[in-house]
Design an enzyme around this catalytic site. Structure first.
Site, PDB file in Angstrom:
ATOM      1  CG  PHE A 174       0.235   0.053   2.810  1.00 22.33           C
ATOM      2  CD1 PHE A 174       0.024   1.177   3.153  1.00 22.33           C
ATOM      3  CD2 PHE A 174       0.551  -1.353   3.319  1.00 22.33           C
ATOM      4  CE1 PHE A 174       0.634   2.070   4.285  1.00 22.33           C
ATOM      5  CE2 PHE A 174       1.264  -1.010   4.446  1.00 22.33           C
ATOM      6  CZ  PHE A 174       1.334   0.326   5.268  1.00 22.33           C
ATOM      7  CB  CYS A 175       1.633   3.552  -1.090  1.00 25.40           C
ATOM      8  SG  CYS A 175       0.919   3.986  -3.083  1.00 25.40           S
ATOM      9  CB  THR A 176      -0.375   8.529  -0.334  1.00 24.39           C
ATOM     10  OG1 THR A 176       1.303   8.719   0.705  1.00 24.39           O
ATOM     11  CG2 THR A 176      -1.008   9.700   0.130  1.00 24.39           C
ATOM     12  CB  ILE A 203      -3.246   5.098   2.912  1.00 23.42           C
ATOM     13  CG1 ILE A 203      -2.425   4.243   2.876  1.00 23.42           C
ATOM     14  CG2 ILE A 203      -3.898   5.690   4.122  1.00 23.42           C
ATOM     15  CD1 ILE A 203      -1.002   5.374   3.678  1.00 23.42           C
TER      16      ILE A 203
END
Length: 309
Positions: A174-176, A203
């Site tokens: 996952f990332c922003t 996110i």
């Protein structure tokens, strides 16, 4: 209230430079500020402005070659989160430094925010946070592995050194907002990892859709604009920014040894020279003078070249 729009899209631009001028002119004409990155592989960035201006920019972008399916995420900011508008030409819209990586060819399995908790709590799943160390420091998902990378470019080397840790594991990343996972999942697939998953919309989408009482998220999410961080419901978080090192800080960090507004914080006070600090003090003086005149000094702006979306 300003509409904040985070976006990215992988597509082929044969001549990114030709797109820059018209896009910049449109943003300026519509009161839109922020940063957009153009490369041969597509577009990435975050912009903010009146909703009518943002809509005009999105209509323009969707008309570009291969961008009809462009996706974006809206949030709001009480104050303008960017002082100026920048459209920059880059080799990559998010820098990984791996020429063979192409998210247009293949990526991991997308997982909707509503299904994310069940996946990451499975015992055969390793959860990897692909963001930078200063982002992870203020919030991440429960049980996530922190590669402690200072930039996304370091991820391939980290994986090569640590891949044996994840033998016989499914990988969830996952990332922003999703863009770093587009590249990192493609990279892992090229390295022979068979089951790779990533959080659809990142996110930001998770915090928007998953109720706080059901959340596996812990802390705040760093964003590359003047809000610095957001929390559940995409409400603005408690963090400010150290304008010396660009790392997030909490209000109570201003009482810690080493903090001097615009000059240093507890995280960077030992990283800069006396000459650096003198230069930062002069910059801070100019920012204060601009503020007294009711203006916003350009050096007070927050860089918007991170995840973008």
């Amino acid at each position: 209230m300003f509409t904040v729009c985070a976006l990215y899209h992988f597509t082929r631009f044969d001549d990114p430079a030709a797109l820059r001028g018209p896009l910049l002119d449109l943003c300026l004409a519509n009161g839109v500020t922020g940063t957009l990155l153009l490369a041969g592989e597509g577009i990435n960035g975050t912009v903010a402005g009146p909703r009518t201006g943002i809509d005009a920019v999105l209509a323009h972008l969707r008309a570009l070659p291969g961008c009809a399916d462009l996706e974006w995420k809206f949030s709001e900011a009480a104050e303008r989160p960017f002082a100026r508008m920048k459209v920059r030409l880059k080799k990559e819209i998010v820098t990984m430094g791996q020429p063979g990586v192409d998210p247009r060819a293949s990526v991991g399995h997308y997982v909707a925010p509503a299904d994310w908790n069940e996946l990451i709590r499975s015992p055969d799943v390793a959860v990897i946070d692909t963001r930078n160390d200063y982002e992870v420091a203020i919030g991440t998902f429960e049980g996530a592995v922190d590669p402690q990378t200072a930039s996304f470019r370091e991820f391939p080397a980290w994986w090569e050194k640590n891949k044996e840790r994840f033998h016989n594991k499914r990988i969830a990343m996952f990332c922003t907002g999703g863009i770093r996972c587009e590249k990192s999942t493609n990279y892992l697939l090229s390295q022979g990892v068979e089951e790779v998953f990533h959080l659809k919309g990142g996110i930001l989408k998770y915090l928007e859709e998953v109720p706080e009482e059901d959340s596996a998220w812990q802390g705040s999410c760093f964003v590359f604009d003047g809000r610095v961080s957001v929390e559940h419901g995409l409400r603005e978080g408690p963090h400010g920014l150290c304008h010396a090192c660009r790392r997030p800080i909490l209000p109570e960090d201003q009482a810690r040894p080493g903090y001097e507004e615009g000059v240093s914080c507890h995280q960077c006070v030992a990283e800069t020279s006396d000459e650096d600090k003198a230069r930062f003090r002069e910059r801070q003086k100019q920012i204060a003078l601009a503020k007294a005149r009711g203006e916003r000094h350009l050096h007070a702006d927050v860089p918007g070249e991170g995840d973008g979306a």
